[in-house]
Write an enzyme that holds these catalytic residues in place. Structure first.
Site, PDB file in Angstrom:
ATOM      1  N   TYR A 113       0.833  -1.199   0.000  1.00  0.00           N
ATOM      2  CA  TYR A 113       0.000   0.000   0.000  1.00  0.00           C
ATOM      3  C   TYR A 113       0.871   1.254   0.000  1.00  0.00           C
ATOM      4  O   TYR A 113       1.869   1.323   0.726  1.00  0.00           O
ATOM      5  CB  TYR A 113      -0.953   0.004   1.199  1.00  0.00           C
ATOM      6  N   GLU A 114       0.457   2.217  -0.797  1.00  0.00           N
ATOM      7  CA  GLU A 114       1.172   3.492  -0.909  1.00  0.00           C
ATOM      8  C   GLU A 114       1.383   4.136   0.460  1.00  0.00           C
ATOM      9  O   GLU A 114       2.318   4.910   0.663  1.00  0.00           O
ATOM     10  CB  GLU A 114       0.344   4.425  -1.804  1.00  0.00           C
ATOM     11  N   SER A 115       0.528   3.813   1.398  1.00  0.00           N
ATOM     12  CA  SER A 115       0.637   4.386   2.739  1.00  0.00           C
ATOM     13  C   SER A 115       1.764   3.755   3.555  1.00  0.00           C
ATOM     14  O   SER A 115       2.037   4.199   4.666  1.00  0.00           O
ATOM     15  CB  SER A 115      -0.687   4.196   3.475  1.00  0.00           C
ATOM     16  N   GLY A 116       2.414   2.722   3.001  1.00  0.00           N
ATOM     17  CA  GLY A 116       3.557   2.142   3.696  1.00  0.00           C
ATOM     18  C   GLY A 116       3.293   0.803   4.356  1.00  0.00           C
ATOM     19  O   GLY A 116       4.030   0.396   5.248  1.00  0.00           O
ATOM     20  N   LEU A 138       9.130   3.948   1.715  1.00  0.00           N
ATOM     21  CA  LEU A 138       8.300   3.312   0.708  1.00  0.00           C
ATOM     22  C   LEU A 138       8.638   3.822  -0.697  1.00  0.00           C
ATOM     23  O   LEU A 138       8.864   3.037  -1.616  1.00  0.00           O
ATOM     24  CB  LEU A 138       6.819   3.574   0.979  1.00  0.00           C
TER      25      LEU A 138
END
Lengths: 305, 260, 305, 260
Positions: D56-59, D90
Site C-alpha cells: 500500500y502506498e501508505s507504507g 516506501l
C-alpha cells in the site's frame, strides 16, 4: 522540563500570521483540532504545506487562514473534491489561492532536505511530466558521475511550524507513533517550531521502556498538547477509527460557502476548544469509533547493569 | 614534566576530566564519545550542566546507563533511553542539521588551528602508521556548534604540519571561517595532560590558558611542535574539587578503567 | 514461502568469489558467524564494505578472503588496532589491501543512494578535509539553487551481498530489530542479495502483532538463517552482552600472524559450524553474558473488523 | 453503449474487476490503490496470483485487512500486517528502487500512448476543473515495472491531446522509451467499462484487444478522441466466472460499495 501546553496556548505562541504551517499525517493522525484552533484564532496569510490537503485544509482554507498551498494531492479521500479549495483556485472565490505542487515523493524529499540541512534533494520523478513546467523549483540535474544520468532536484522545505499528532508522548515531547508513519518524522525535524499533539501524555518511564518506538525526540519539540480525539474525523491507530460519515457529510457542507460558514460557526467559532467539540458529539459517537484491542506483544531490551 | 600528579591527590586523567567538564556549563546537548569524554559528560551533568542531554553517535538519546558503557554502542545505553534512531537519522537530522551543541574529538595529531589527523602517520599511500580514519569526526568537526579536544600532549602529536587533515579546525583566517556557513564554530578548547588551551578569536590560533598544577611553561614548550601563543592572563588549572573527585571515583569510574 | 537456510548453504549459494560483501551492524548485531563461514568456505578476492571494520574484518582479512576494504573507521573498539588489517595496509604482509575510505555519514549515504536508486547522494561533510584528495569518488558539487552553496556527493554502494543480523524474523524474512539500528535497513535495501541471520525464527504471527518493529521486509531477503549467539563477541540487545574479554584477547591473538592462524585453525577451520563454536565455549560462558529482562511494554494497534 | 450489464448477470464494475484481475497472473507484488484496484488485487490473490504481495502506498506490506479498506490508509491495513514503513522508505527503497512489479493508475484524461492527466482540465493557470494532482502517480508511472489503467471511457477522457501530462506513459517512440533507463515499462493494459486495450510493441499505441459482451465497435469509437488501433485478433472480453463473482460479492465487496 515539561513542554505541556493547551492547544490554545500552543497555537497562540507558536503559529504566527504569514507563517508556513505544515499539519502532516498520511490519512492517519491528521490533527484536525489544531486546524480548528488556528481557524478560531483567525490566523491569516498562512502558507499551508501538506502532502494531501484534505478536509482539514478545506476547512482552514474555507475559513480564510491561508493565501498559499504547497501540496502533492488534494481531495476528500474516497469521497471526491475539496469544494472550498477548488472555489479559490478555479474562481478566486472569495480570494485567489496560490499553489505550488509536487508529487508525493517530491513533497517527502522536500521535508527530507529540510530536515537534513541539504540545499536540494535528488529524485527520479518528473521525467517527461508537465509538473516541472509549472513549478520552476523542480530542476533537472545531471549526475556528477555520469552526465547522461539525469535526475530532478527539489529544494528543502522548512516550515515555520509543523503540527504532528502522535499516540503518546512524555512531557518533554518524546513522541511515539505506531501504525502509518507518513512523513511525521521528516516534517518535525524540518520545521523551526514543532507542536506535538497526543492522545495521551504518559510518564517518561513508558517511553523509556521502548525507545525504538520514539519517532520524534523531545529535543525538536516546542509544545506537547494532550488532546484526545484531536484527529477526528481521521483516526489514531488503536484509539479510534476514521469517521467516514463525516467525510461524506463534508462533501455536502463544503459545496456552498453558506453551509461551510454555518458549519464553522457551529463547530469551530461557536466552541471554545476541542473538549467542547468532543462533548458536542457525545459519548455514544466516540464509543462507536473505538476498536477492540490488538496488542503488540513485548520485546526484551535486557537489563545491562 | 612534573610527575607530581599522585602527590596532589588526583591523577592526570582526573584533572583532565574535571577541567573538560567545566567547559560544559550551560550546554544543552553533547555528542558523547567513549572513554574520557563519556566520564566528562556524565560529570558535567552532575555538576555544571544538570540539563545536559547526552547524544550517542550510535543513535541513542537520553541514555541512563546502569553501568559504565564500554563503548558508544554498549547495550546499557539503549535500554531505558528515550529514543534510539538509525545512523542516517542521527547524522542527517541531528548532526548535519546543526542540533548538536558540543562534541569531543581527539586524534594522533593536532595543529595550532585545531585541525586533526586520525587517518595516517606518514604518506597516505605508503603509511608509517595506519590510524582508524575519520569515523564521524570529519562531519562532527564541521557541524557541532563547538568542539572540545582532549589529547595527551607530545612533540609528535602537537605538530606544525599534519600528515593528513581528517577533520577541519580553524583555517587561521577568521573571515574565511565566518564565510564557511557551517553550523560548527570549530574547536573552542583543548585539554591535555599538561595544560588547557583556548583559541584566539582574531587568528583562530591555539592559546595556552592554564598550566596544570606542577607543570612549567617549558614542559609545555617541550611537548609541542610550535612556539605556543600564551594568554596574557595565563593561570593555573583549577584542580578537581572534592565533589568532582568523589563523583568520578564513586559513581562514574569506580573501577578506575579510564582514570587510573 | 520459507527462506530458512543453514549458514553453510546461505553462504555457499549467495556469496561468491570477487563479490562486494557488507556485514553491517554498528557495535550491535555484528554477524561474526557469517564471517567465520565465509572464512571456512575460503572465499577469495572479496571487497569487504563496512562502516566500522573491527574484529570480524580483522579475522576475515587475516584469513585472506579480501583484496579490498571500503570503510569509515577501522579499529578494535575500546581496545586499539586491527593488527592483521594494518599489516596488509602498512607492509603488504602477506599481500596488499586496497582501501577506499569515507566518513561514517559518507558510508551511510552511499548505502542510502544504493537503496534508493539514486546516482549520488549529497552530504555536507568533507569541507576542507583531505579525505576527498585520496578518494576521487567524493566529488564537490554546487547546489542548483545557489552556486555558492557547495556540497559533496558520494556514489551509491550496492553490495552484491549484505549480511545483517536481527533479533528475530519469520521464515519469509520479515526481520525485527530493537536497540541500535546502525545502517542495517539501508544496506539490506542497497544489496543485490540479502542474508538475514537471527537469534530466533518466529511465527509470522509474532511479526504481524507489531509490524512497525519490522526493519527489513521479507521482500528483499534471500535467506533466513537461525543462528543463536551468531554475533559473539558483539551483542544482541536483550539476548546477550558484548564479550569484552574476547575483544581484549583478540589484540594479543592478531598481533602475530602465527597466533592468528592458530586461532583460525582452532575456532574456524577446526569447527564445522557455529553450533560447534557455541558448544566449545560452553553453557557457563553464555549464561554469563545473558542480561536480566527489561520488557518493552505493549501498544495497542486496535482490531478494525 | 449497451446497458445490458445487469441482464448478463454481472455489473460493469464486476466485469472490469474480473478483466483486470486476470492481468495479475504470476505477478509477485502490486501497489494497491483504493476502490476498484483494491478489489482487483484481492481477487487476483484468490485466483490467478496466490502469492501476490499487496503493497500500500501508505507504507503497509503484507496487509490482512479484516474489513474492506475505505482508503489506502485504513487502520485495518496496519493491524496484523508484516511491516509498516515511512513514506520516504516506501517511495525511495521500494518504488524508486524498482521493487514494485505492478501498479494501477487512472485519471481524468488518457491519450493514445497511455499518458495520464490527474492535474487539471483547461489551462493550468486558469483551470476549468482543478483535479487532485499527481499524488504518487507521477513516480509510480516511471518506476512500477508495469502499469495497469482502469478508467471509464468517454470522449472527454480518452483524448487526442492531454490538457496536462501528470504521469508519463509511452512516448510513441519505443527506441526512446527503451533508452529512458527507467525501471518502468509503462502502461501495459487499459480496462474500461466498454473494452480492454493493450499497447503495441512497435509504436507504444493503445490497441483495442477485447470488447465487453454487448459492446459494439462503434460504442468504443464514439467514446474516444481518436481512431483506435484494433488488434488483428479482436475478441470478446471473457465475462466474470461464477467463482470470480462469488468472491467479489461474498468476500470482497459484500456491501456492493464499489461494484454496484
Amino acid at each position: 522540563m515539561s513542554k505541556v501546553a493547551t492547544m490554545q496556548d500552543a497555537v497562540r505562541d507558536l503559529v504566527r500570521d504569514g507563517d508556513t504551517v505544515a499539519i502532516e499525517g498520511f490519512t492517519h493522525l491528521i490533527c484536525f483540532a489544531a486546524g480548528h484552533e488556528i481557524i478560531r484564532q483567525r490566523r491569516r496569510d498562512l502558507t499551508l504545506a501538506r502532502m494531501t490537503p484534505d478536509v482539514i485544509y478545506d476547512q482552514m482554507i474555507g475559513a480564510g487562514v491561508a493565501s498559499k498551498l504547497i501540496f502533492s494531492w488534494m481531495g476528500n479521500p474516497g469521497v471526491g473534491n475539496l469544494h472550498a479549495v477548488r472555489r479559490r483556485i478555479e474562481k478566486a472565490d472569495p480570494a485567489p489561492l496560490e499553489i505550488e505542487e509536487y508529487s508525493h515523493f517530491g513533497m517527502v524529499c522536500r521535508y527530507m532536505a529540510g530536515a537534513s540541512n541539504l540545499p536540494f534533494f535528488p529524485i527520479r520523478s518528473y521525467y517527461e511530466s508537465d509538473i516541472p513546467s509549472v513549478n520552476p523549483k523542480i530542476v533537472p540535474m545531471s549526475s556528477p558521475y555520469d552526465e547522461d544520468d539525469q535526475v530532478f532536484v527539489v529544494p528543502p522545505l522548512n516550515p515555520d511550524v509543523a503540527i504532528v499528532h502522535a499516540q503518546r508522548a512524555d512531557a518533554g515531547g518524546d513522541a511515539q507513533i505506531w501504525g502509518l508513519l507518513g512523513c511525521q518524522k521528516e516534517v518535525a525535524f524540518a520545521a523551526r517550531r514543532v507542536i506535538v499533539v497526543v492522545e495521551e501524555v504518559v510518564e517518561e518511564s513508558v517511553i523509556r521502556r521502548d525507545p525504538n518506538r520514539t519517532v520524534i525526540p523531545g529535543a525538536v519539540v516546542d509544545a506537547v498538547v494532550e488532546e484526545p480525539f484531536a484527529c477526528h474525523p481521521s483516526f489514531a491507530q488503536g484509539y479510534y477509527d476514521r469517521d467516514n460519515r463525516f467525510y461524506l457529510e463534508w462533501d455536502r457542507i463544503a459545496k456552498e460557502p453558506e453551509t461551510l460558514e454555518a458549519w464553522l460557526d457551529e463547530w469551530v467559532y461557536g466552541l471554545s476548544n476541542h473538549a467542547e467539540y468532543v462533548q458536542k458529539f457525545g459519548d455514544a459517537h466516540w464509543d462507536g469509533l473505538r476498536p477492540e484491542p490488538a496488542l503488540s506483544g513485548e520485546v526484551d531490551y535486557g537489563r545491562y547493569a | 614534566m612534573s610527575e607530581a600528579g599522585a602527590d596532589l591527590g588526583y591523577t592526570k586523567a582526573e584533572l583532565m576530566i574535571a577541567a573538560s567538564a567545566r567547559q560544559l556549563g550551560g550546554v544543552s546537548n553533547c555528542f558523547v564519545g567513549v572513554g574520557l569524554p563519556n566520564i566528562v559528560c556524565n560529570l558535567a551533568q552532575r555538576t555544571v550542566a544538570p540539563d545536559l542531554q547526552l547524544v550517542y553517535e550510535s543513535g541513542v538519546f537520553g541514555a541512563r546507563p546502569e553501568r559504565l558503557p564500554l563503548s558508544i554502542g554498549d547495550p546499557t545505553l539503549a535500554t531505558g533511553s528515550t529514543a534510539v534512531t538509525s545512523m542516517f537519522d542521527l547524522f542527517a537530522f541531528y548532526l548535519q542539521a546543526g542540533l548538536i551543541d558540543v562534541a569531543f574529538l581527539g586524534g594522533a595529531q593536532i595543529d595550532r588551528h585545531g585541525n586533526l589527523n586520525t587517518t595516517v602517520i606518514g604518506d597516505y599511500a605508503d603509511p608509517k602508521v595506519r590510524l582508524p580514519g575519520s569515523g564521524g569526526a570529519c562531519e562532527i568537526a564541521i557541524h557541532a556548534r563547538q568542539i572540545l579536544v582532549i589529547m595527551r600532549q607530545a612533540q609528535r602529536s602537537f605538530v606544525e604540519r599534519l600528515d593528513f587533515r581528517t577533520s577541519p579546525g580553524h583555517s587561521g583566517d577568521p573571515a574565511h571561517d565566518a564565510a564557511r556557513g557551517w553550523h560548527g564554530g570549530g574547536p573552542s578548547s583543548v585539554v591535555t595532560d599538561l595544560a588547557t588551551y583556548g583559541f584566539d578569536d582574531a587568528t583562530g590560533e591555539m592559546t595556552l590558558r592554564t598550566l596544570h598544577p606542577g607543570v612549567r611553561l617549558d614542559d609545555v614548550r617541550d611537548n609541542m611542535g610550535w612556539e605556543p601563543r600564551i594568554a596574557s592572563d595565563l593561570d593555573e588549572t583549577r584542580p578537581p574539587s572534592e565533589e568532582e573527585l568523589g563523583l568520578i571515583r564513586e559513581e562514574l569510574d569506580p573501577g578506575g578503567v579510564y582514570t587510573k
